[in-house]
Motif scaffolding. Sequence first.
Motif, PDB file in Angstrom:
ATOM      1  N   LEU A   1      76.693  50.089 149.820  1.00 54.47           N
ATOM      2  CA  LEU A   1      75.884  49.526 148.730  1.00 54.47           C
ATOM      3  C   LEU A   1      75.461  50.612 147.744  1.00 54.47           C
ATOM      4  O   LEU A   1      75.443  50.383 146.525  1.00 54.47           O
ATOM      5  CB  LEU A   1      74.648  48.837 149.305  1.00 54.47           C
ATOM      6  CG  LEU A   1      74.887  47.477 149.994  1.00 54.47           C
ATOM      7  CD1 LEU A   1      73.620  47.007 150.684  1.00 54.47           C
ATOM      8  CD2 LEU A   1      75.384  46.443 148.987  1.00 54.47           C
ATOM      9  N   ALA A   2      75.137  51.795 148.252  1.00 56.68           N
ATOM     10  CA  ALA A   2      74.754  52.900 147.372  1.00 56.68           C
ATOM     11  C   ALA A   2      75.900  53.279 146.440  1.00 56.68           C
ATOM     12  O   ALA A   2      75.703  53.519 145.243  1.00 56.68           O
ATOM     13  CB  ALA A   2      74.331  54.106 148.212  1.00 56.68           C
ATOM     14  N   GLN A   3      77.115  53.326 146.990  1.00 52.55           N
ATOM     15  CA  GLN A   3      78.287  53.678 146.191  1.00 52.55           C
ATOM     16  C   GLN A   3      78.561  52.617 145.129  1.00 52.55           C
ATOM     17  O   GLN A   3      78.814  52.936 143.960  1.00 52.55           O
ATOM     18  CB  GLN A   3      79.504  53.827 147.113  1.00 52.55           C
ATOM     19  CG  GLN A   3      80.810  54.171 146.398  1.00 52.55           C
ATOM     20  CD  GLN A   3      80.816  55.576 145.832  1.00 52.55           C
ATOM     21  OE1 GLN A   3      80.198  56.467 146.384  1.00 52.55           O
ATOM     22  NE2 GLN A   3      81.499  55.775 144.717  1.00 52.55           N
ATOM     23  N   LEU A   4      78.507  51.349 145.526  1.00 53.20           N
ATOM     24  CA  LEU A   4      78.814  50.259 144.593  1.00 53.20           C
ATOM     25  C   LEU A   4      77.739  50.089 143.522  1.00 53.20           C
ATOM     26  O   LEU A   4      78.046  49.768 142.370  1.00 53.20           O
ATOM     27  CB  LEU A   4      78.981  48.942 145.359  1.00 53.20           C
ATOM     28  CG  LEU A   4      80.204  48.854 146.279  1.00 53.20           C
ATOM     29  CD1 LEU A   4      80.153  47.588 147.118  1.00 53.20           C
ATOM     30  CD2 LEU A   4      81.498  48.896 145.471  1.00 53.20           C
ATOM     31  N   ALA A   5      76.483  50.294 143.907  1.00 46.45           N
ATOM     32  CA  ALA A   5      75.383  50.090 142.962  1.00 46.45           C
ATOM     33  C   ALA A   5      75.061  51.342 142.158  1.00 46.45           C
ATOM     34  O   ALA A   5      74.345  51.269 141.152  1.00 46.45           O
ATOM     35  CB  ALA A   5      74.138  49.631 143.719  1.00 46.45           C
ATOM     36  N   GLY A   6      75.576  52.481 142.579  1.00 44.65           N
ATOM     37  CA  GLY A   6      75.307  53.719 141.868  1.00 44.65           C
ATOM     38  C   GLY A   6      73.891  54.220 142.047  1.00 44.65           C
ATOM     39  O   GLY A   6      73.281  54.750 141.110  1.00 44.65           O
ATOM     40  N   VAL A   7      73.333  54.043 143.250  1.00 49.65           N
ATOM     41  CA  VAL A   7      71.978  54.523 143.535  1.00 49.65           C
ATOM     42  C   VAL A   7      72.028  55.416 144.777  1.00 49.65           C
ATOM     43  O   VAL A   7      73.027  55.448 145.488  1.00 49.65           O
ATOM     44  CB  VAL A   7      70.995  53.348 143.761  1.00 49.65           C
ATOM     45  CG1 VAL A   7      70.910  52.473 142.526  1.00 49.65           C
ATOM     46  CG2 VAL A   7      71.407  52.523 144.970  1.00 49.65           C
ATOM     47  N   GLN A   8      70.941  56.112 145.032  1.00 47.59           N
ATOM     48  CA  GLN A   8      70.876  57.002 146.182  1.00 47.59           C
ATOM     49  C   GLN A   8      70.843  56.204 147.489  1.00 47.59           C
ATOM     50  O   GLN A   8      70.155  55.180 147.577  1.00 47.59           O
ATOM     51  CB  GLN A   8      69.626  57.881 146.102  1.00 47.59           C
ATOM     52  CG  GLN A   8      69.640  58.871 144.947  1.00 47.59           C
ATOM     53  CD  GLN A   8      70.711  59.938 145.124  1.00 47.59           C
ATOM     54  OE1 GLN A   8      70.928  60.434 146.237  1.00 47.59           O
ATOM     55  NE2 GLN A   8      71.371  60.298 144.039  1.00 47.59           N
ATOM     56  N   ALA A   9      71.572  56.710 148.486  1.00 47.54           N
ATOM     57  CA  ALA A   9      71.623  56.022 149.776  1.00 47.54           C
ATOM     58  C   ALA A   9      70.238  55.924 150.404  1.00 47.54           C
ATOM     59  O   ALA A   9      69.929  54.937 151.082  1.00 47.54           O
ATOM     60  CB  ALA A   9      72.587  56.733 150.713  1.00 47.54           C
ATOM     61  N   VAL A  10      69.376  56.925 150.188  1.00 40.40           N
ATOM     62  CA  VAL A  10      68.038  56.903 150.776  1.00 40.40           C
ATOM     63  C   VAL A  10      67.232  55.746 150.212  1.00 40.40           C
ATOM     64  O   VAL A  10      66.428  55.112 150.925  1.00 40.40           O
ATOM     65  CB  VAL A  10      67.323  58.254 150.542  1.00 40.40           C
ATOM     66  CG1 VAL A  10      67.077  58.510 149.055  1.00 40.40           C
ATOM     67  CG2 VAL A  10      66.017  58.300 151.322  1.00 40.40           C
ATOM     68  N   ARG A  11      67.463  55.413 148.942  1.00 42.02           N
ATOM     69  CA  ARG A  11      66.768  54.273 148.319  1.00 42.02           C
ATOM     70  C   ARG A  11      67.272  52.963 148.914  1.00 42.02           C
ATOM     71  O   ARG A  11      66.490  52.044 149.193  1.00 42.02           O
ATOM     72  CB  ARG A  11      66.981  54.297 146.804  1.00 42.02           C
ATOM     73  CG  ARG A  11      66.425  53.084 146.060  1.00 42.02           C
ATOM     74  CD  ARG A  11      64.933  52.938 146.285  1.00 42.02           C
ATOM     75  NE  ARG A  11      64.403  51.744 145.630  1.00 42.02           N
ATOM     76  CZ  ARG A  11      63.370  51.036 146.084  1.00 42.02           C
ATOM     77  NH1 ARG A  11      62.761  51.411 147.212  1.00 42.02           N
ATOM     78  NH2 ARG A  11      62.942  49.977 145.442  1.00 42.02           N
ATOM     79  N   VAL A  12      68.575  52.885 149.140  1.00 42.62           N
ATOM     80  CA  VAL A  12      69.142  51.676 149.742  1.00 42.62           C
ATOM     81  C   VAL A  12      68.581  51.465 151.136  1.00 42.62           C
ATOM     82  O   VAL A  12      68.186  50.344 151.503  1.00 42.62           O
ATOM     83  CB  VAL A  12      70.683  51.763 149.794  1.00 42.62           C
ATOM     84  CG1 VAL A  12      71.264  50.566 150.555  1.00 42.62           C
ATOM     85  CG2 VAL A  12      71.259  51.820 148.394  1.00 42.62           C
ATOM     86  N   ARG A  13      68.516  52.516 151.926  1.00 31.95           N
ATOM     87  CA  ARG A  13      67.991  52.398 153.284  1.00 31.95           C
ATOM     88  C   ARG A  13      66.536  51.932 153.268  1.00 31.95           C
ATOM     89  O   ARG A  13      66.106  51.146 154.117  1.00 31.95           O
ATOM     90  CB  ARG A  13      68.122  53.730 154.031  1.00 31.95           C
ATOM     91  CG  ARG A  13      69.548  53.998 154.512  1.00 31.95           C
ATOM     92  CD  ARG A  13      69.601  55.179 155.465  1.00 31.95           C
ATOM     93  NE  ARG A  13      69.469  56.442 154.761  1.00 31.95           N
ATOM     94  CZ  ARG A  13      70.472  57.124 154.237  1.00 31.95           C
ATOM     95  NH1 ARG A  13      71.707  56.658 154.320  1.00 31.95           N
ATOM     96  NH2 ARG A  13      70.259  58.277 153.631  1.00 31.95           N
ATOM     97  N   SER A  14      65.788  52.398 152.273  1.00 29.55           N
ATOM     98  CA  SER A  14      64.389  51.987 152.148  1.00 29.55           C
ATOM     99  C   SER A  14      64.289  50.491 151.879  1.00 29.55           C
ATOM    100  O   SER A  14      63.452  49.792 152.466  1.00 29.55           O
ATOM    101  CB  SER A  14      63.718  52.768 151.025  1.00 29.55           C
ATOM    102  OG  SER A  14      62.410  52.311 150.803  1.00 29.55           O
TER     103      SER A  14
END
Length: 383
Positions: A271-284
Amino acid sequence: MKMMAPDTSATWCEPAAPSQRAEWAELLARAHLDGFTPEAERAEIDDILFGIAADPAVSVRRALAEAVAGAQNISPALIRQLARDADSVAASVIQSSPHMSEDELVEIYVAGRPKLREAVLGRAQLSESLTATIARFADAEDALRLLNHPDASLATETLRFIAETFGEEASIRGALVDRPDLSADIRQFLMRKTSEAVAASPLVSLALGESTGRSIGEGACQAGTATILGGARKSELVKLVERLAASEQLSPAVLLRLACSGSLEGLSEALAQLAGVQAVRVRSILVEGRNKPFAALCQRAGLPQASIAILFHAVDVWRHADEDGEMLTDGEVAARIMQNLAADLASTKAGTMAPALAFLRGIAREADSRRATQVSSAAIAAA
């Protein structure tokens, strides 16, 4: 007896026949290497060995080469002279001599003489730099020999090159997949190649039809990709996700399978790769479990609405299971997601959720099938 020039070297033990000269050459070389020759005569015998290396009979030179091939205490110049000889003479020293440098071995392999290429591949050990060069000039047969070599060091990039160059060959795919050091992204690449090969098989097309065979192959590939993503080491995960995204293989189906299997680390990176956001934010966002931020993230990643609903409920099921210390099967997860979707169906046109429900039923059927196979195997083992 000492020979001073190549044009007279054949007289070192004339008028003996070649077979006798070959026998004497081997005996003299082995005695010399084993230290049985007097110290005062060793320099002279070295000269005689050079004379034997210029003998007009190939059988004599070959006997000498085989006798000195693996020796450390032999003149490097003699080894190099023999290595430039006819293939049947050169092969043994190329394969065994510690005096052959890596540059020389590369040059010999690139030159392309089959018997000498075989000799290079037959050496007891092959370094990473040597195997990297060999791989770039190898045909499929030599690439397979390289993979099957018990003491060949192959870097990840060399394995990737072999996979990408010879991935159409089933034997190459098999040898690569059997390697415990194969990275997750190469394993996924080979899995896709295998899936494509099966789908394109005339037998599959004849039995199932081309369209059905392709659909089954794609489904198997998606399931395999999710499994590899879920089992990938953390150090490999980012690179694997990047490669899958670049090749447009991070499909909603792959993400759904990740979510349903509880592979939330892989889901976060995807999801981080597809959305272009940091993985740490996705996990949060996944940990917080709030619907609106989760939906916004998935929409930014380009996922369809029906997929977002399943993803949200799948993450929710696993989050609660983790809190309660439950161990869930894929089938149990699918069943709970369908229960949770009941409320969505009450406020949504049923038709829009039909594909999502069909996907979940498929997950449940796969889990039932695996469980039945495991039970059957256990019964057979106990019989």
